[in-house]
Design a protein around this motif. Structure first.
Motif, PDB file in Angstrom:
ATOM      1  N   ALA A  35       0.833  -1.205   0.000  1.00  0.00           N
ATOM      2  CA  ALA A  35       0.000   0.000   0.000  1.00  0.00           C
ATOM      3  C   ALA A  35       0.867   1.254   0.000  1.00  0.00           C
ATOM      4  N   ARG A  36       1.953   1.250   0.784  1.00  0.00           N
ATOM      5  CA  ARG A  36       2.852   2.416   0.805  1.00  0.00           C
ATOM      6  C   ARG A  36       3.527   2.602  -0.551  1.00  0.00           C
ATOM      7  N   ALA A  37       3.966   1.509  -1.163  1.00  0.00           N
ATOM      8  CA  ALA A  37       4.602   1.595  -2.482  1.00  0.00           C
ATOM      9  C   ALA A  37       3.613   2.118  -3.524  1.00  0.00           C
ATOM     10  N   LEU A  38       2.371   1.709  -3.427  1.00  0.00           N
ATOM     11  CA  LEU A  38       1.345   2.178  -4.364  1.00  0.00           C
ATOM     12  C   LEU A  38       1.091   3.674  -4.195  1.00  0.00           C
ATOM     13  N   GLN A  39       1.043   4.158  -2.958  1.00  0.00           N
ATOM     14  CA  GLN A  39       0.852   5.591  -2.721  1.00  0.00           C
ATOM     15  C   GLN A  39       2.036   6.395  -3.259  1.00  0.00           C
ATOM     16  N   GLN A  40       3.242   5.888  -3.039  1.00  0.00           N
ATOM     17  CA  GLN A  40       4.438   6.580  -3.529  1.00  0.00           C
ATOM     18  C   GLN A  40       4.429   6.640  -5.056  1.00  0.00           C
ATOM     19  N   SER A  41       4.030   5.558  -5.682  1.00  0.00           N
ATOM     20  CA  SER A  41       3.951   5.522  -7.139  1.00  0.00           C
ATOM     21  C   SER A  41       2.889   6.498  -7.654  1.00  0.00           C
ATOM     22  N   ALA A  42       1.776   6.591  -6.950  1.00  0.00           N
ATOM     23  CA  ALA A  42       0.705   7.510  -7.365  1.00  0.00           C
ATOM     24  C   ALA A  42       1.173   8.961  -7.282  1.00  0.00           C
ATOM     25  N   ARG A  43       1.950   9.298  -6.225  1.00  0.00           N
ATOM     26  CA  ARG A  43       2.471  10.670  -6.112  1.00  0.00           C
ATOM     27  C   ARG A  43       3.451  10.966  -7.242  1.00  0.00           C
ATOM     28  N   SER A  44       4.305  10.008  -7.581  1.00  0.00           N
ATOM     29  CA  SER A  44       5.252  10.208  -8.680  1.00  0.00           C
ATOM     30  C   SER A  44       4.511  10.351  -9.998  1.00  0.00           C
ATOM     31  N   ASP A  45       3.486   9.533 -10.202  1.00  0.00           N
ATOM     32  CA  ASP A  45       2.688   9.636 -11.426  1.00  0.00           C
ATOM     33  C   ASP A  45       2.019  11.003 -11.525  1.00  0.00           C
ATOM     34  N   ASP A  71       1.063  27.265 -10.141  1.00  0.00           N
ATOM     35  CA  ASP A  71       0.488  26.125  -9.438  1.00  0.00           C
ATOM     36  C   ASP A  71      -0.425  25.395 -10.412  1.00  0.00           C
ATOM     37  N   TRP A  72      -0.278  24.087 -10.486  1.00  0.00           N
ATOM     38  CA  TRP A  72      -1.112  23.271 -11.367  1.00  0.00           C
ATOM     39  C   TRP A  72      -1.736  22.177 -10.517  1.00  0.00           C
ATOM     40  N   ASP A  73      -2.988  22.349 -10.143  1.00  0.00           N
ATOM     41  CA  ASP A  73      -3.736  21.356  -9.383  1.00  0.00           C
ATOM     42  C   ASP A  73      -2.965  20.915  -8.125  1.00  0.00           C
ATOM     43  N   GLY A  74      -2.443  21.880  -7.386  1.00  0.00           N
ATOM     44  CA  GLY A  74      -1.721  21.569  -6.150  1.00  0.00           C
ATOM     45  C   GLY A  74      -0.246  21.256  -6.330  1.00  0.00           C
ATOM     46  N   VAL A  75       0.234  21.279  -7.541  1.00  0.00           N
ATOM     47  CA  VAL A  75       1.650  21.027  -7.821  1.00  0.00           C
ATOM     48  C   VAL A  75       2.311  22.368  -8.134  1.00  0.00           C
ATOM     49  N   ARG A  76       3.287  22.770  -7.332  1.00  0.00           N
ATOM     50  CA  ARG A  76       4.037  24.000  -7.577  1.00  0.00           C
ATOM     51  C   ARG A  76       5.062  23.738  -8.679  1.00  0.00           C
ATOM     52  N   TRP A  77       5.168  24.656  -9.628  1.00  0.00           N
ATOM     53  CA  TRP A  77       6.121  24.477 -10.720  1.00  0.00           C
ATOM     54  C   TRP A  77       6.926  25.740 -10.948  1.00  0.00           C
ATOM     55  N   THR A  78       8.159  25.542 -11.405  1.00  0.00           N
ATOM     56  CA  THR A  78       9.050  26.629 -11.786  1.00  0.00           C
ATOM     57  C   THR A  78       9.611  26.292 -13.160  1.00  0.00           C
ATOM     58  N   LEU A  79       9.446  27.203 -14.107  1.00  0.00           N
ATOM     59  CA  LEU A  79       9.901  26.994 -15.476  1.00  0.00           C
ATOM     60  C   LEU A  79      11.026  27.975 -15.776  1.00  0.00           C
ATOM     61  N   ARG A 101       7.084  20.472  -7.625  1.00  0.00           N
ATOM     62  CA  ARG A 101       7.125  20.119  -6.208  1.00  0.00           C
ATOM     63  C   ARG A 101       5.708  19.881  -5.698  1.00  0.00           C
ATOM     64  N   ALA A 102       5.532  18.759  -4.974  1.00  0.00           N
ATOM     65  CA  ALA A 102       4.246  18.466  -4.328  1.00  0.00           C
ATOM     66  C   ALA A 102       4.457  17.368  -3.296  1.00  0.00           C
ATOM     67  N   ASP A 103       3.800  17.516  -2.162  1.00  0.00           N
ATOM     68  CA  ASP A 103       3.818  16.496  -1.103  1.00  0.00           C
ATOM     69  C   ASP A 103       5.239  16.112  -0.687  1.00  0.00           C
ATOM     70  N   GLY A 104       6.144  17.078  -0.633  1.00  0.00           N
ATOM     71  CA  GLY A 104       7.518  16.788  -0.223  1.00  0.00           C
ATOM     72  C   GLY A 104       8.344  16.069  -1.277  1.00  0.00           C
ATOM     73  N   ARG A 105       7.835  15.940  -2.474  1.00  0.00           N
ATOM     74  CA  ARG A 105       8.552  15.281  -3.568  1.00  0.00           C
ATOM     75  C   ARG A 105       8.900  16.317  -4.623  1.00  0.00           C
ATOM     76  N   GLU A 106       9.910  15.979  -5.424  1.00  0.00           N
ATOM     77  CA  GLU A 106      10.391  16.886  -6.461  1.00  0.00           C
ATOM     78  C   GLU A 106      10.640  16.104  -7.742  1.00  0.00           C
ATOM     79  N   ALA A 107      10.350  16.720  -8.868  1.00  0.00           N
ATOM     80  CA  ALA A 107      10.663  16.125 -10.171  1.00  0.00           C
ATOM     81  C   ALA A 107      11.222  17.221 -11.067  1.00  0.00           C
ATOM     82  N   ARG A 108      12.210  16.852 -11.880  1.00  0.00           N
ATOM     83  CA  ARG A 108      12.823  17.803 -12.819  1.00  0.00           C
ATOM     84  C   ARG A 108      12.692  17.245 -14.228  1.00  0.00           C
ATOM     85  N   LEU A 109      12.229  18.091 -15.125  1.00  0.00           N
ATOM     86  CA  LEU A 109      12.122  17.733 -16.534  1.00  0.00           C
ATOM     87  C   LEU A 109      12.895  18.774 -17.336  1.00  0.00           C
TER      88      LEU A 109
END
Length: 121
Positions: A35-45, A71-79, A101-109
């Motif tokens: 269940a924890r792995a599924l939640q983590q995957s959902a946040r990354s998705d 802000d995009w649906d609760g996700v903070r973004w910097t371009l 950035r969202a929920d203490g997670r970060e992604a870079r594209l």
């Protein structure tokens, strides 16, 4: 006539219940980790989906060098958009970096875009 009835002793029943409890504990632990792995995957998705949507929106208008945030649906973004060095008169090459950035997670594209009508820096 004597009949001998044979059944389980109290000790055998307690041993069986102990084994059953041990198996149930292991299974519940495994389900909890799943269940924890599924939640983590959902946040990354969610971050990846937001990034893909924002990158797709970049095609709707010409890009300008600089930084923008939102802000995009609760996700903070910097371009960040930067002009890469190129030959004068050639198409403009832009480096596009998106930080989400969202929920203490970060992604870079990151990507590069070519844009016609260069105004060289």
């Amino acid at each position: 006539m004597t009949t001998s009835e044979r059944g389980f002793t109290l000790l055998e029943m307690l041993a069986a219940l102990a084994v059953l409890a041990l198996c149930a504990t292991v299974l519940l632990g495994a389900f909890g980790q799943s269940a924890r792995a599924l939640q983590q995957s959902a946040r990354s998705d969610r971050l990846n989906q937001a990034g893909q949507s924002l990158m797709d929106e970049l095609d709707s208008a010409p890009l300008a060098a600089g930084r923008s945030e939102g802000d995009w649906d609760g996700v903070r973004w910097t371009l960040d958009v930067a002009v890469e060095p190129s030959v004068a008169g050639a198409a403009q090459l832009l480096r596009v970096d998106l930080l989400l950035r969202a929920d203490g997670r970060e992604a870079r594209l990151s990507t590069q875009r070519v844009q016609a009508g260069s105004t060289s820096p």
